[in-house]
Scaffold this motif. Structure first.
Motif, mmCIF file in Angstrom:
data_model
loop_
_atom_site.group_PDB
_atom_site.id
_atom_site.type_symbol
_atom_site.label_atom_id
_atom_site.label_comp_id
_atom_site.label_asym_id
_atom_site.label_seq_id
_atom_site.Cartn_x
_atom_site.Cartn_y
_atom_site.Cartn_z
ATOM 1 N N GLU A 16 43.862 42.473 42.314
ATOM 2 C CA GLU A 16 43.947 44.056 42.033
ATOM 3 C C GLU A 16 42.879 44.667 43.107
ATOM 4 O O GLU A 16 43.154 45.149 44.372
ATOM 5 C CB GLU A 16 44.298 44.837 41.180
ATOM 6 N N ALA A 17 42.184 44.901 42.559
ATOM 7 C CA ALA A 17 40.908 44.794 43.674
ATOM 8 C C ALA A 17 40.686 44.647 44.304
ATOM 9 O O ALA A 17 39.820 45.163 45.491
ATOM 10 C CB ALA A 17 39.488 44.452 42.625
ATOM 11 N N ARG A 18 41.263 43.143 44.627
ATOM 12 C CA ARG A 18 41.055 42.307 46.074
ATOM 13 C C ARG A 18 41.268 42.981 47.547
ATOM 14 O O ARG A 18 41.171 43.332 48.491
ATOM 15 C CB ARG A 18 40.938 41.041 46.017
ATOM 16 N N ARG A 19 43.068 43.267 46.599
ATOM 17 C CA ARG A 19 43.770 44.526 47.251
ATOM 18 C C ARG A 19 43.227 45.555 48.399
ATOM 19 O O ARG A 19 43.223 45.356 49.249
ATOM 20 C CB ARG A 19 45.103 44.136 47.035
ATOM 21 N N LEU A 47 31.475 44.858 53.834
ATOM 22 C CA LEU A 47 31.791 44.724 52.693
ATOM 23 C C LEU A 47 32.274 43.222 52.180
ATOM 24 O O LEU A 47 32.326 42.691 51.487
ATOM 25 C CB LEU A 47 32.142 45.703 52.129
ATOM 26 N N ILE A 48 33.423 43.154 52.921
ATOM 27 C CA ILE A 48 34.656 42.275 52.870
ATOM 28 C C ILE A 48 33.688 41.109 53.017
ATOM 29 O O ILE A 48 34.057 40.067 52.073
ATOM 30 C CB ILE A 48 35.819 41.603 53.888
ATOM 31 N N LYS A 49 32.871 40.349 53.735
ATOM 32 C CA LYS A 49 32.002 39.645 53.939
ATOM 33 C C LYS A 49 31.221 39.042 53.321
ATOM 34 O O LYS A 49 31.693 37.680 52.300
ATOM 35 C CB LYS A 49 31.043 39.351 55.723
ATOM 36 N N HIS A 50 30.687 39.930 52.128
ATOM 37 C CA HIS A 50 29.897 39.715 51.250
ATOM 38 C C HIS A 50 30.316 39.407 49.711
ATOM 39 O O HIS A 50 30.263 38.703 49.762
ATOM 40 C CB HIS A 50 29.259 41.632 51.399
ATOM 41 N N VAL A 51 31.559 40.383 50.346
ATOM 42 C CA VAL A 51 32.649 39.816 48.430
ATOM 43 C C VAL A 51 32.451 38.918 48.581
ATOM 44 O O VAL A 51 32.713 37.498 48.043
ATOM 45 C CB VAL A 51 33.609 40.807 48.331
ATOM 46 N N ALA A 56 32.303 32.495 46.819
ATOM 47 C CA ALA A 56 32.379 31.382 47.161
ATOM 48 C C ALA A 56 31.286 30.982 45.951
ATOM 49 O O ALA A 56 31.392 30.473 45.575
ATOM 50 C CB ALA A 56 32.161 31.260 48.377
ATOM 51 N N GLY A 57 29.997 31.616 45.699
ATOM 52 C CA GLY A 57 29.848 30.983 44.819
ATOM 53 C C GLY A 57 29.359 31.098 43.505
ATOM 54 O O GLY A 57 29.561 29.715 42.814
ATOM 55 N N TYR A 58 30.162 32.924 43.143
ATOM 56 C CA TYR A 58 29.997 32.531 41.278
ATOM 57 C C TYR A 58 31.114 31.586 41.288
ATOM 58 O O TYR A 58 31.297 31.541 40.209
ATOM 59 C CB TYR A 58 30.982 34.382 41.201
ATOM 60 N N PHE A 59 32.774 31.645 41.820
ATOM 61 C CA PHE A 59 33.267 30.883 41.824
ATOM 62 C C PHE A 59 33.501 29.480 41.921
ATOM 63 O O PHE A 59 34.110 28.953 41.567
ATOM 64 C CB PHE A 59 34.851 31.574 41.434
ATOM 65 N N LEU A 98 38.294 33.537 56.075
ATOM 66 C CA LEU A 98 37.654 33.741 54.705
ATOM 67 C C LEU A 98 37.785 33.678 53.659
ATOM 68 O O LEU A 98 37.856 33.450 52.595
ATOM 69 C CB LEU A 98 36.095 33.216 55.642
ATOM 70 N N TRP A 99 38.118 35.297 53.851
ATOM 71 C CA TRP A 99 38.276 35.771 52.711
ATOM 72 C C TRP A 99 39.675 35.253 51.816
ATOM 73 O O TRP A 99 39.367 34.809 50.503
ATOM 74 C CB TRP A 99 38.414 37.047 53.011
ATOM 75 N N HIS A 100 40.079 35.220 52.687
ATOM 76 C CA HIS A 100 41.218 34.579 51.627
ATOM 77 C C HIS A 100 41.204 32.900 51.255
ATOM 78 O O HIS A 100 41.924 32.308 50.186
ATOM 79 C CB HIS A 100 42.989 34.126 52.619
ATOM 80 N N ARG A 101 40.353 31.711 51.737
ATOM 81 C CA ARG A 101 39.818 30.848 52.120
ATOM 82 C C ARG A 101 38.777 31.040 50.334
ATOM 83 O O ARG A 101 39.720 29.712 50.060
ATOM 84 C CB ARG A 101 39.544 29.902 52.607
ATOM 85 N N VAL A 102 38.094 31.898 50.677
ATOM 86 C CA VAL A 102 37.383 31.607 48.729
ATOM 87 C C VAL A 102 38.129 32.288 47.994
ATOM 88 O O VAL A 102 37.856 31.481 47.136
ATOM 89 C CB VAL A 102 36.132 32.599 49.471
ATOM 90 N N TRP A 103 39.725 33.496 48.327
ATOM 91 C CA TRP A 103 39.403 33.550 46.667
ATOM 92 C C TRP A 103 39.970 32.622 46.507
ATOM 93 O O TRP A 103 40.887 32.348 45.525
ATOM 94 C CB TRP A 103 40.374 35.002 47.008
ATOM 95 N N ALA A 104 41.680 31.550 47.332
ATOM 96 C CA ALA A 104 42.294 31.021 47.048
ATOM 97 C C ALA A 104 41.349 29.370 46.346
ATOM 98 O O ALA A 104 41.571 28.722 45.375
ATOM 99 C CB ALA A 104 42.705 30.620 48.205
ATOM 100 N N HIS A 105 40.050 29.602 46.518
ATOM 101 C CA HIS A 105 39.155 28.347 45.307
ATOM 102 C C HIS A 105 39.130 29.613 44.397
ATOM 103 O O HIS A 105 38.999 28.421 43.403
ATOM 104 C CB HIS A 105 38.249 28.172 46.489
#
Length: 192
Positions: A16-19, A47-51, A56-59, A98-105
């Motif tokens: 939800e926060a991501r959306r 902000l999108i690039k940072h998150v 990518a690092g945390y997960f 990148l955002w979508h690929r990172v979140w899928a990962h």
């Protein structure tokens, strides 16, 4: 509540926060998503690039599941704030992709691991963590930056609210909001 319920709840709020954060770009020009509207240079696309970079690092690295693409911000020799803005060579679509690929990962990591899965965060001095801690940390981090995005978006074009169209704000037209703001200013002036 079971561990599976706890993980599912945290994951749902993360999505939800991501959306909500990504939605702050909707309807804005390429210029408006990039322009720094506060002295620290905070901008919506940054902000999108940072998150995306932190996700990518945390997960990824934290749980020995590295994200397969190079993320400049995760490099030990990264320039300060490299992840807080999009370069001229990075389009909005590049950053959102990148955002979508990172979140899928990240979603794959969350789905694959139990909530008590151990990990280690390099930039925290290799502190041992669990998936639960990282879910909580990233939920806080994501919502913090969504709050930044709320303010930056309001500065960019006046659009406010968590979702479209301001469904979590008091009902009021432009005149009501102007009077409300003037009341706040009048109260604040009493303390000058």
């Amino acid at each position: 509540m079971t561990d599976l319920d706890a993980k599912a709840n945290l994951h749902r709020y993360l999505r939800e926060a991501r959306r909500a954060l990504l939605g702050k770009l909707d309807g804005l020009s390429e210029y408006d998503v990039r322009r720094p509207l506060v002295p620290t240079g905070t901008n919506l696309l940054g902000l999108i690039k940072h998150v995306a970079s932190m996700t990518a690092g945390y997960f990824g690295e934290t749980f020995d599941r590295p994200f397969p693409e190079f993320i400049a911000a995760l490099d030990e020799d990264a320039e300060p704030n490299v992840d807080m803005w999009a370069t001229a060579d990075e389009s909005r679509d590049d950053v959102i992709g990148l955002w979508h690929r990172v979140w899928a990962h990240a979603d794959a990591t969350i789905d694959a691991l139990p909530i008590d899965a151990p990990g280690s965060v390099r930039w925290w001095g290799h502190e041992p963590v669990t998936l639960h801690l990282i879910l909580v940390h990233m939920l806080a981090e994501l919502n913090r930056h969504a709050g930044h995005a709320d303010i930056v978006r309001e500065l960019a074009d006046g659009h406010v609210g968590w979702r479209w169209s301001g469904d979590n704000l008091a009902e009021g037209d432009e005149a009501w909001w102007a009077a409300y703001r003037e009341g706040l200013e009048s109260t604040a002036r009493k303390f000058v």
